[in-house]
Every structure is written in structure tokens, then in C-alpha cells.
Design an enzyme around this catalytic site. Structure first.
Site, short mmCIF file in Angstrom:
data_model
loop_
_atom_site.label_atom_id
_atom_site.label_comp_id
_atom_site.label_asym_id
_atom_site.label_seq_id
_atom_site.Cartn_x
_atom_site.Cartn_y
_atom_site.Cartn_z
N GLU A 1 0.82 -1.21 0.00
CA GLU A 1 0.00 0.00 0.00
C GLU A 1 0.86 1.26 0.00
O GLU A 1 0.43 2.31 -0.48
CB GLU A 1 -0.93 -0.02 1.22
CG GLU A 1 -1.95 1.09 1.21
CD GLU A 1 -2.70 1.17 2.52
OE1 GLU A 1 -3.90 1.48 2.48
OE2 GLU A 1 -2.08 0.93 3.57
N LEU B 1 -10.59 -3.80 11.55
CA LEU B 1 -9.98 -4.48 12.69
C LEU B 1 -9.00 -5.56 12.25
O LEU B 1 -8.05 -5.88 12.96
CB LEU B 1 -11.08 -5.09 13.55
CG LEU B 1 -10.69 -5.67 14.91
CD1 LEU B 1 -10.01 -4.62 15.77
CD2 LEU B 1 -11.91 -6.24 15.61
N ALA B 2 -9.21 -6.10 11.05
CA ALA B 2 -8.42 -7.24 10.58
C ALA B 2 -6.92 -6.95 10.62
O ALA B 2 -6.13 -7.77 11.10
CB ALA B 2 -8.84 -7.61 9.16
N ASP B 3 -6.50 -5.79 10.13
CA ASP B 3 -5.07 -5.50 10.12
C ASP B 3 -4.58 -4.98 11.46
O ASP B 3 -3.42 -5.15 11.83
CB ASP B 3 -4.71 -4.53 8.99
CG ASP B 3 -5.25 -3.13 9.22
OD1 ASP B 3 -4.59 -2.34 9.91
OD2 ASP B 3 -6.34 -2.83 8.71
N HIS C 1 -4.18 -3.20 2.70
CA HIS C 1 -3.71 -2.65 3.97
C HIS C 1 -3.28 -3.80 4.89
O HIS C 1 -2.24 -3.73 5.55
CB HIS C 1 -4.83 -1.83 4.62
CG HIS C 1 -4.36 -0.84 5.63
ND1 HIS C 1 -3.67 0.30 5.30
CD2 HIS C 1 -4.47 -0.81 6.98
CE1 HIS C 1 -3.40 0.99 6.38
NE2 HIS C 1 -3.86 0.32 7.42
#
Length: 341
Positions: A10, A285-287, A310
């Protein structure tokens, strides 16, 4: 010294923040080049420079290139992270939540109590708003064994900033792994419609609209209207969905010319999109969970709404420090984190 190419993936600020966190924690000298190379204005902006100086304060790091607009940085920790009381001021509307991302895990893994005052933007575009930290991120981290709270003292909006939060961290433990493939049943939806320096009927209108839209979709929600303290006009709606085993958060910012009903609609559309998926963790929230999962004592596996660029960029940055192996399944949308430390 670890070399990190800031243009990878990114090519934004997440590579910088993750690298600073792990250099601070491990005491590893760090060289970052081509910082934020894929952004419209590359290099260190005010919020990124504050991240550098905050991390440096924790470990008494020597820095070269810690100035606005710089695209290369040498960061050399001199001590382990030190708990205590700190004040960091972005001086612009740069997101204070991104400073939290940088300093949280070094303080959480260091024995002692810390109180950090952060000034800047509390709800700004393209960054986690403070209610997201309070209602989604930190509650889930608590389940992983990370003890931290955030108090919102004053709201700050783009472009003026002027907001303030206080982050409290009780350090000394190692986070546990996270097993979250299934979020369970929805237990409640709550929300906050907030304005500063604007009439009180605006948050009430946003709250009413959001409750009605969600009710029509089969979800009961309670949205609280508030008129809060701030140095400039601002408006936002934030919704939290609490499930048996997880949380998700969605919001929308008001702006001049955007009707309050539309702000509510935008937040509701995002929440309903997540609710109708089978994900346990929302795309934001995943990253953010990757770092605590990489530093945990056990492996983690969780199902996400999307495997974003990301997320994969952050996974790459973590792997450069050799602390974890991370696998992101595009088909099953399962993120697996295998700590190696």
C-alpha cells in the site's frame, strides 16, 4: 539494522507505524526509506512525525530524518520501552488513534502503568475514530490479555484538530492468541450521534434516522445523541455491533452540505453490509489485530470481511522482523498468525 522499504504494498503510513512499534519493542535499529511513497504527499506528515517522536520517547531512540516531509528515517533504540506519563501533540488534525497504534504494544508488554495524553484529531477521515478504539479494538484486545483504556476528553475534527484523549495501559503480560472464525449471534447494536459547535437537533436527527433505518432492516439499535465539547464544528455517527464473540464498528463523518440523514444512512449501510457477511472481524480491525497476534504466546486464526491490501502490507512489515509468519487466505478469508518469538 533492519531495512524497510516504505513503498511496499500500500505504501502508506502503516508500514512506518508497525516498524516503529517493533523496533521499539525489540531494540532493533531501523532504517526506513521511501516513506509513504504511494501517497499524494510522500514523506512524514505531522501525525507520522508524532508517531516517530512518541516511539523514540519510549525507548530513548536516536533519530535521523525525523522532520516533516522526510522520506528516509534512521531509528536507533537506546533502551527498552519505558512506562510512565507522556504527552504527544500532533498539532494538526492528524489522528490520535494512529499514535495509539504505535505506542500501545510496547507499553502493554512492559511491566508498569502508563498514562499517555494525545492531542490532535479524534475523528478524521481514513483513520480509526476514537469510539472505534473504545468500543471495538480495545475490548477485543482485552480478550487477548491486553489491558488498556481510552478516555475521550475533547473532540477534534479535520482540519482544526484540537481534540484530546488519555490512554491508560497496564503493562507486563503477553497477549494470548485469538481464535475467532465465528462471531456468534448479534446481541446488541448501539450508537453515538455526536456534534460540537452545532445545534442539538442535528445529533437527534442522525440518531432517529439510524434507529429507523436499522429497524426497517430487522435490527434494533439504541443511538445516543450528544452535543459535546470541541473547538470547531463537527458531526459524526458511530455504530457498534456486539456479537457473542466479537465486535464490529462503522461510522460516517458529517461535512458541510451533507444532510444529517445521509450521514446516518452511510453508517447504517456499512454496518448492514458487515452484518450480512459471515465475517467475525471487520475489514478495519483485521489488520489492527495483526500486531498483538504476532506478539502473542499462541497462534491466532480469525475470519475477516476482506483481505485488503492494507492487511497484507501490514503482514509483510511484521514478517520483516522475524517475529511471526502470517498467512492470509483469499478464498476462506482466514488470517493465520504463527508467532516465532
Amino acid at each position: 539494522m533492519i531495512y524497510i522499504d516504505g513503498s511496499y504494498g500500500e505504501g502508506g503510513g502503516q508500514v512506518l507505524r508497525t516498524s516503529l512499534t517493533l523496533a521499539t519493542l525489540t531494540g532493533t535499529p531501523l532504517r526506513l526509506d521511501r516513506i509513504r511513497a504511494k501517497r499524494k504527499k510522500p514523506g512524514l506528515a505531522a501525525q507520522h512525525l508524532t508517531c516517530v517522536r512518541a516511539a523514540a520517547a519510549l525507548c530513548n531512540a536516536e533519530c535521523k530524518g525525523d522532520a516533516l516531509g522526510e522520506i528516509a528515517l534512521d531509528f536507533i533504540p537506546q533502551t527498552p520501552p519505558q512506562p510512565g506519563e507522556y504527552l504527544f501533540d500532533v498539532t494538526t488534525a492528524g489522528a490520535v488513534s494512529l499514535i495509539v497504534q504505535t505506542v500501545l504494544m510496547p507499553l502493554a508488554l512492559t511491566p508498569g502503568e502508563s498514562l499517555i495524553a494525545l492531542r490532535g484529531g479524534t475523528y478524521v477521515p481514513f483513520s480509526p475514530p476514537v469510539p472505534y478504539l473504545q468500543q471495538v479494538f480495545l475490548p477485543l484486545l482485552e480478550r487477548m490479555g491486553v489491558s488498556a483504556t481510552v478516555e475521550l476528553v475533547k473532540w477534534g475534527w479535520y482540519p482544526r484538530g484540537g481534540g484530546e484523549i488519555q490512554l491508560r495501559v497496564t503493562g507486563g503480560g503477553a497477549p494470548r492468541g485469538l481464535q475467532l472464525r465465528d462471531r456468534g449471534e448479534l446481541t446488541q447494536v448501539r450508537g453515538l450521534a455526536v456534534v460540537t459547535e452545532l445545534p442539538s437537533h442535528i445529533p437527534q436527527r442522525m440518531a432517529n434516522r439510524a434507529e429507523n433505518v436499522l429497524r426497517d432492516a430487522g435490527l434494533y439499535a439504541k443511538v445516543e445523541p450528544r452535543r459535546e465539547k470541541g473547538i470547531a464544528p463537527g458531526a459524526a455517527l458511530f455504530l457498534t455491533a456486539e456479537y457473542e464473540r466479537s465486535f464490529a464498528g462503522c461510522g460516517a463523518l458529517g461535512r458541510k452540505g451533507l444532510p444529517s440523514d445521509r450521514v446516518a444512512d452511510m453508517a447504517c449501510e456499512a454496518l448492514l453490509q458487515f452484518h450480512h457477511s459471515d465475517a467475525a472481524i471487520d475489514r478495519f480491525l483485521a489488520d489492527q489485530l495483526l500486531l498483538p497476534a504476532a506478539l502473542a504466546s499462541e497462534e491466532s486464526h480469525y475470519r475477516v470481511a476482506d483481505v485488503t491490501l492494507h492487511l497484507t502490507t501490514n503482514a509483510w512489515a511484521i514478517e520483516q522482523f522475524g517475529l511471526a509468519k502470517i498467512h492470509c487466505s483469499e478464498t476462506e478469508k482466514i488470517i493465520s498468525v504463527y508467532p516465532t518469538g
